[in-house]
Structure formats: C-alpha cells, structure tokens
Design a protein around this motif. Structure first.
Motif, PDB file in Angstrom:
ATOM      1  N   PHE A  81      41.363  45.764  34.193  1.00 47.77           N
ATOM      2  CA  PHE A  81      40.986  46.467  35.039  1.00 47.77           C
ATOM      3  C   PHE A  81      41.694  47.689  35.026  1.00 47.77           C
ATOM      4  O   PHE A  81      40.994  48.956  35.346  1.00 47.77           O
ATOM      5  CB  PHE A  81      41.130  45.685  36.477  1.00 47.77           C
ATOM      6  CG  PHE A  81      39.959  45.109  36.823  1.00 47.77           C
ATOM      7  CD1 PHE A  81      38.453  45.511  36.821  1.00 47.77           C
ATOM      8  CD2 PHE A  81      40.063  43.443  37.187  1.00 47.77           C
ATOM      9  CE1 PHE A  81      37.472  44.766  37.186  1.00 47.77           C
ATOM     10  CE2 PHE A  81      38.886  42.713  37.248  1.00 47.77           C
ATOM     11  CZ  PHE A  81      37.683  43.203  37.449  1.00 47.77           C
ATOM     12  N   HIS A 109      41.092  50.982  37.358  1.00 47.25           N
ATOM     13  CA  HIS A 109      40.858  50.185  38.664  1.00 47.25           C
ATOM     14  C   HIS A 109      42.252  49.059  38.632  1.00 47.25           C
ATOM     15  O   HIS A 109      41.830  47.936  38.113  1.00 47.25           O
ATOM     16  CB  HIS A 109      39.605  49.342  38.876  1.00 47.25           C
ATOM     17  CG  HIS A 109      38.441  50.426  38.984  1.00 47.25           C
ATOM     18  ND1 HIS A 109      38.029  51.259  39.740  1.00 47.25           N
ATOM     19  CD2 HIS A 109      37.438  50.736  37.771  1.00 47.25           C
ATOM     20  CE1 HIS A 109      36.956  52.168  39.350  1.00 47.25           C
ATOM     21  NE2 HIS A 109      36.695  51.483  38.409  1.00 47.25           N
ATOM     22  N   ALA A 124      41.917  39.608  33.277  1.00 49.01           N
ATOM     23  CA  ALA A 124      41.316  40.604  34.474  1.00 49.01           C
ATOM     24  C   ALA A 124      42.119  41.531  34.931  1.00 49.01           C
ATOM     25  O   ALA A 124      42.212  42.875  34.987  1.00 49.01           O
ATOM     26  CB  ALA A 124      40.640  40.041  35.603  1.00 49.01           C
ATOM     27  N   TRP A 125      43.473  41.130  34.999  1.00 46.06           N
ATOM     28  CA  TRP A 125      44.660  41.901  35.400  1.00 46.06           C
ATOM     29  C   TRP A 125      44.884  42.932  34.325  1.00 46.06           C
ATOM     30  O   TRP A 125      45.672  43.892  34.855  1.00 46.06           O
ATOM     31  CB  TRP A 125      46.006  40.844  35.554  1.00 46.06           C
ATOM     32  CG  TRP A 125      47.090  41.535  36.605  1.00 46.06           C
ATOM     33  CD1 TRP A 125      46.920  42.258  37.360  1.00 46.06           C
ATOM     34  CD2 TRP A 125      48.250  41.370  36.140  1.00 46.06           C
ATOM     35  NE1 TRP A 125      48.193  42.671  38.072  1.00 46.06           N
ATOM     36  CE2 TRP A 125      49.127  42.287  37.005  1.00 46.06           C
ATOM     37  CE3 TRP A 125      49.111  40.955  35.026  1.00 46.06           C
ATOM     38  CZ2 TRP A 125      50.405  42.673  37.212  1.00 46.06           C
ATOM     39  CZ3 TRP A 125      50.312  41.067  35.291  1.00 46.06           C
ATOM     40  CH2 TRP A 125      51.108  41.648  36.160  1.00 46.06           C
ATOM     41  N   CYS A 149      42.639  38.849  41.050  1.00 46.44           N
ATOM     42  CA  CYS A 149      42.121  38.510  39.757  1.00 46.44           C
ATOM     43  C   CYS A 149      42.182  36.982  39.630  1.00 46.44           C
ATOM     44  O   CYS A 149      41.036  36.432  39.087  1.00 46.44           O
ATOM     45  CB  CYS A 149      43.325  39.076  38.850  1.00 46.44           C
ATOM     46  SG  CYS A 149      43.232  40.654  38.583  1.00 46.44           S
ATOM     47  N   ILE A 198      43.989  46.213  40.186  1.00 47.39           N
ATOM     48  CA  ILE A 198      43.495  45.354  41.233  1.00 47.39           C
ATOM     49  C   ILE A 198      44.792  44.346  41.396  1.00 47.39           C
ATOM     50  O   ILE A 198      45.271  43.853  40.274  1.00 47.39           O
ATOM     51  CB  ILE A 198      42.349  44.453  40.924  1.00 47.39           C
ATOM     52  CG1 ILE A 198      41.194  45.662  40.730  1.00 47.39           C
ATOM     53  CG2 ILE A 198      42.145  43.280  41.861  1.00 47.39           C
ATOM     54  CD1 ILE A 198      39.740  44.962  40.441  1.00 47.39           C
TER      55      ILE A 198
END
Length: 207
Positions: free
Chosen positions: A30, A35, A26-27, A42, A37
């Motif tokens: 995104f 985006h 996710a890191w 995450c 984050i």
C-alpha cells in the motif's frame, strides 16, 4: 473423524499464517501505491481474504481427481477455516476502529469458542433434530425441503447468536452422513438428495 487432527491444524495454523502473510504483504504494498495504511487494517484485510471458498475448493479437487482422503483434508480445511478468519476479523476490527484499546488472550479464546465450537455444537443439534423429524417418513421431496430448511435455518440462527454460520451449517450437513442417517433415508431419498445438492453445488461453482 480420521482426518480431524489434520483438518483442525490446517484450519487454525494455516489460516493464521495466511492472515499474517497477507497482512504483511499489504503493509508493504500500500505505501508503494501511495496509501499508507495502519497495520491493524492490513490484518483486517488479511482476515477477509485468507479463508478459502469451500465451494470453489471442493469443485477444483473433484476436477483434479486427487485421492479421496486427501480431498477430505483440503475440503474440510476450506469448510472450517471460516471460524478462525471470523475470530481474527472480529478481534482486529475493534482495534482498527478504536472501539477497543487492547485484546487479551482470554477474549480471543472466548471469541473462538463462541464462533467455532459454538457453531459446531449448534449445527450438530439442528442436524440431529432434522433427522429425528424425518425419521419414519419416506417422501424424498420432504427430505429435500427439510435439508434446504436445515441449511438456511441453521445459518440464520448461528448469525443471530454470534456464531459462525458456515461452521454450523457444515456440522449440520455432516449429520446427514452419519451411520444414524442411513436408518432415516432409503436409497431413493439419498439419491434425490445427492442429485439436488450436486446441482446446487454446480450452480454455486458457476456463480
């Protein structure tokens, strides 16, 4: 009991690795989507997504026709990984929101003991109480209603006490499969329970 070590290792190590993998993925993903984050959020996302749904896992294992010992390991892991995921979520959500500045190993250990071990002990207690209540009567309908009350009641009590409701209910349900339970339920009651809970299982699978 024979698969306890395997289930425990997979529940803890497997869930931690899954959270780490999802958080790292996710890191990196995104920012590509525009985006950026923080990594703590995450990890929170990873803790939400990592624990597998036991209903769908057990249903899939039945359809695949895997050997029973292997099914027990996978099903057990999917049932108990909830506690690990909840602990990771609880620890990291405080860091992500700024409610807590740092987390110590003792806090993590205490949180795990409360969620997982506390939930298991609570479920074992409520399951034993339910069996004691049912002992001496032979009405399949009372057995079924008590099992439903045991599941919902144990989950609610666990949530109120800050424990894992899923683990508590699993432990309570395991009490109905012990050797002691065979002196409580006759064949007719056991058959009624199996039919009813199999139907509930299938309905949840469909949902």
């Amino acid at each position: 009991r024979a698969k306890l070590a395997s289930v425990a290792a997979l529940s803890v190590l497997g869930t931690v690795l899954a959270v780490a993998f999802l958080a790292i993925a996710a890191w990196y993903v995104f920012p590509v989507l525009g985006h950026a984050i923080p990594f703590t959020w995450c990890i929170v996302l990873g803790a939400i997504l990592a624990p597998t749904d036991p209903v769908s896992v057990v249903g899939m294992l039945k359809r695949l026709g895997l050997p029973a010992p292997l099914q027990a390991v996978f099903a057990g892991e999917s049932l108990f990984n909830d506690g690990v995921g909840v602990v990771i979520f609880g620890v990291t959500i405080g860091l992500a929101t700024g409610d807590s500045q740092e987390v110590t190993a003792s806090e993590i250990a205490l949180s795990f003991c409360r969620e997982a071990i506390g939930g298991g002990l609570l479920g074992a207690l409520t399951g034993w109480i339910a069996l004691r209540v049912l002992k001496g009567q032979r009405d399949p309908h009372i057995d079924l209603l008590t099992s439903l009350a045991l599941a919902t009641g144990t989950f609610s009590i666990a949530n109120q006490l800050g424990m894992s409701g899923a683990i508590a209910v699993v432990a309570a349900g395991l009490c109905f499969g012990t050797s002691y339970s065979h002196s409580v339920f006759d064949k007719a009651s056991r058959k009624e329970l199996d039919i009813a809970w199999t139907l509930i299982d299938e309905v949840l699978n469909v949902l």
